[in-house]
Enzyme design. Structure first.
Site, mmCIF file in Angstrom:
data_model
loop_
_atom_site.group_PDB
_atom_site.id
_atom_site.type_symbol
_atom_site.label_atom_id
_atom_site.label_comp_id
_atom_site.label_asym_id
_atom_site.label_seq_id
_atom_site.Cartn_x
_atom_site.Cartn_y
_atom_site.Cartn_z
ATOM 1 N N CYS A 170 0.697 -1.692 -0.199
ATOM 2 C CA CYS A 170 -0.101 -0.066 0.467
ATOM 3 C C CYS A 170 0.804 0.978 0.081
ATOM 4 O O CYS A 170 0.053 2.346 -0.407
ATOM 5 C CB CYS A 170 -0.908 0.145 0.885
ATOM 6 S SG CYS A 170 -2.179 -0.888 1.067
ATOM 7 N N HIS A 310 -2.697 8.245 6.098
ATOM 8 C CA HIS A 310 -2.665 6.975 5.332
ATOM 9 C C HIS A 310 -3.991 6.908 6.239
ATOM 10 O O HIS A 310 -4.124 6.512 4.836
ATOM 11 C CB HIS A 310 -1.808 6.002 6.485
ATOM 12 C CG HIS A 310 -2.036 4.761 5.309
ATOM 13 N ND1 HIS A 310 -1.586 4.077 4.172
ATOM 14 C CD2 HIS A 310 -2.475 3.675 5.944
ATOM 15 C CE1 HIS A 310 -1.982 3.017 3.605
ATOM 16 N NE2 HIS A 310 -2.668 2.445 5.343
ATOM 17 N N GLU A 321 -0.317 5.304 13.219
ATOM 18 C CA GLU A 321 0.159 6.688 12.733
ATOM 19 C C GLU A 321 -0.157 7.686 13.853
ATOM 20 O O GLU A 321 0.890 9.004 13.131
ATOM 21 C CB GLU A 321 -1.117 7.024 11.330
ATOM 22 C CG GLU A 321 -0.497 7.792 10.554
ATOM 23 C CD GLU A 321 -0.851 7.995 9.366
ATOM 24 O OE1 GLU A 321 -1.028 8.780 8.367
ATOM 25 O OE2 GLU A 321 -2.052 7.358 9.075
ATOM 26 N N LYS A 342 -8.912 8.848 2.611
ATOM 27 C CA LYS A 342 -9.734 7.408 2.087
ATOM 28 C C LYS A 342 -11.144 7.218 3.292
ATOM 29 O O LYS A 342 -11.404 6.766 2.469
ATOM 30 C CB LYS A 342 -9.163 6.540 2.813
ATOM 31 C CG LYS A 342 -7.487 6.268 2.796
ATOM 32 C CD LYS A 342 -6.687 5.292 2.948
ATOM 33 C CE LYS A 342 -5.412 4.707 2.424
ATOM 34 N NZ LYS A 342 -4.641 5.540 3.243
ATOM 35 N N HIS A 347 -10.196 2.654 -0.092
ATOM 36 C CA HIS A 347 -8.540 2.291 0.440
ATOM 37 C C HIS A 347 -7.900 1.837 -1.063
ATOM 38 O O HIS A 347 -8.329 0.223 -1.016
ATOM 39 C CB HIS A 347 -8.305 1.610 1.319
ATOM 40 C CG HIS A 347 -6.965 1.375 1.612
ATOM 41 N ND1 HIS A 347 -5.268 1.884 0.586
ATOM 42 C CD2 HIS A 347 -5.891 1.109 2.429
ATOM 43 C CE1 HIS A 347 -4.494 1.444 0.835
ATOM 44 N NE2 HIS A 347 -4.338 0.373 2.277
ATOM 45 N N PHE A 406 1.343 -2.826 3.952
ATOM 46 C CA PHE A 406 1.504 -4.789 4.809
ATOM 47 C C PHE A 406 2.712 -5.280 4.618
ATOM 48 O O PHE A 406 3.239 -4.765 3.201
ATOM 49 C CB PHE A 406 0.250 -5.957 4.193
ATOM 50 C CG PHE A 406 -1.340 -5.703 4.912
ATOM 51 C CD1 PHE A 406 -1.177 -5.058 5.491
ATOM 52 C CD2 PHE A 406 -2.010 -6.414 4.479
ATOM 53 C CE1 PHE A 406 -2.026 -4.985 6.327
ATOM 54 C CE2 PHE A 406 -3.439 -6.397 4.715
ATOM 55 C CZ PHE A 406 -3.154 -5.573 5.955
#
Length: 423
Positions: A170, A310, A321, A342, A347, A406
């Site tokens: 991502c 993010h 975060e 998002k 996402h 990930f």
């Protein structure tokens, strides 16, 4: 390294609810959400049945039947976004030096939709344990190799320099642009067509995220399902889309009279070497990526006017975060507006980093911070200024945009307005 500086001179975006840069900014600045029930296939068997889809007509964007047959949906997105970016840059036919123009495209899951469809065909809808390859499309190889995305974009724009696909989960959309910057800075290219694309809304992708309960089961409230930093969040909403940029060596762009949308001042990336999907709560690796990006930009925490988060809407990411921003920006973190787009466009995995770069550039252009939609009940542990619900007028000359993926990938980029930095 030559020390050459990198300018953004062209932007192209295809996002859920917004085709083109103008429509994209309208959606973000108005705080509208584009999440809805999945329509691209029957989602009934799945736990999470919501997504952020694009209403995309290839023919309306100049793609013929042969293009559609050859290219995965994600490749189609990238080509259309690249064409918009090139038009925006003013680099029309004949203006590019092909050998000094390169392409980098990010993608986390490649041609997922084509592979899913081809498996359905060669297995006769899953009936055959031993598939019949004679029914496979003659273009199936292009779906197996994500490098086909970079090749399609290169063919579309006439680039014959370095071409590659960056796949780092991502953070792919941040890392592909970061890599393109390095090619310009070191002198390997003068112009880069860089960005990311993803079309992952398929049964196999939904099933994979269902299995680890990463996506939200809030199926009855699709428009409000993506809730970054909200105490009631329970997973992210899968999305799709593409953003592509024209990057140029800054002085060259100025000499030709190009409009400079922004400068990419710094970039950093790290891997936590910790867990495939887990994150340490202290945010150390993301904070380190932020430190590297600030150092490369020769800036301090106090220079940051806005953080494009993010903000996936999973409990562990939002806490991680928040900790990373505090760790890297110190007390300035509490004075800096932060938001997650998002909440509006979902996402889109590898593409979202580039889509968020586009949002960051537009925030500087308009001096407006887009909101975090659906943030009604702030999580007490996420105690920074997450700009809930409504966009905010805010002098924005320098933006920090970050990503987490990930595999442990953590990336950060610092963008500035065209006149923010001196040579």
């Amino acid at each position: 390294m030559t020390g050459r500086r990198v300018a953004v001179t062209g932007i192209g975006v295809l996002a859920p609810g917004a085709l083109g840069v103008k429509n994209f900014w309208s959606l973000l600045s108005e705080g509208r959400t584009a999440t809805r029930g999945i329509t691209l296939f029957d989602p009934a068997p799945f736990r999470s049945r919501v997504a952020a889809e694009i209403d995309f007509d290839p023919a309306a964007h100049g793609l013929g039947p042969q293009d559609v047959r050859r290219m995965d949906r994600a490749a189609q997105f990238a080509v259309v976004a690249a064409r918009e970016a090139l038009e925006d840059s003013g680099l029309h036919d004949g203006a590019l030096d092909p050998y000094r123009t390169g392409v980098t495209i990010g993608s986390a899951v490649g041609a997922t939709m084509s592979l899913d469809e081809e498996y359905r065909v060669v297995s006769d809808g899953g009936r055959l344990e031993l598939v019949d390859h004679t029914y496979a499309s003659r273009h199936l190889y292009g779906a197996f190799v994500p490098s086909s995305f970079a090749a399609e974009v290169a063919w579309a724009v006439g680039a014959e320099g370095p071409a590659s696909v960056v796949s780092t989960g991502c953070t792919s959309g941040l890392d592909s642009v970061g890599y393109a910057c390095e090619l310009i800075r070191e002198g390997s290219a003068d112009v880069m067509i860089a960005g990311a694309t993803e079309a992952p809304i398929s049964p196999i992708t939904v099933a994979c995220f269902d299995a680890i309960k990463a996506t939200t089961p809030r199926n009855d409230e699709a428009a409000q399902a993506s809730r970054p930093f909200d105490a009631t969040r329970n997973g992210f909403v899968l999305g799709e889309g593409s953003a592509v940029f024209v990057l140029e060596e800054l002085e060259s762009a100025r000499q030709r009279g190009a409009e400079i949308h922004a400068e990419i001042a710094g970039y950093g990336t790290r891997c936590n070497a910790f867990h495939m999907t887990g994150l340490r709560p202290d945010g150390a690796e993301m904070a380190e990526a932020i430190r590297v990006a600030l150092d490369e930009a020769r800036m301090t925490a106090e220079d940051i006017d806005y953080v494009n988060a993010h903000g996936s809407g999973t409990k562990q990411n939002d806490l991680h975060e928040t900790a990373a921003v505090k760790r890297s920006l110190g007390e300035h973190a509490y004075r800096t507006p932060i938001s997650s787009i998002k909440s509006m466009v979902g996402h889109s995995l590898g593409a979202i980093g580039s889509i968020e770069i586009a949002a960051s550039v537009l925030a500087m252009k308009h001096d407006v911070v887009p909101p975090t939609a659906n943030l009604h009940t702030p999580d007490p542990q996420c105690d920074l200024d997450y700009v809930p619900l409504v966009a905010r007028d805010w002098g924005t000359d320098t933006v920090l945009t970050v990503g987490s993926g990930f595999g442990g990938f953590q990336s950060a980029m610092v963008l500035t307005g065209p006149e923010r930095r001196t040579a």
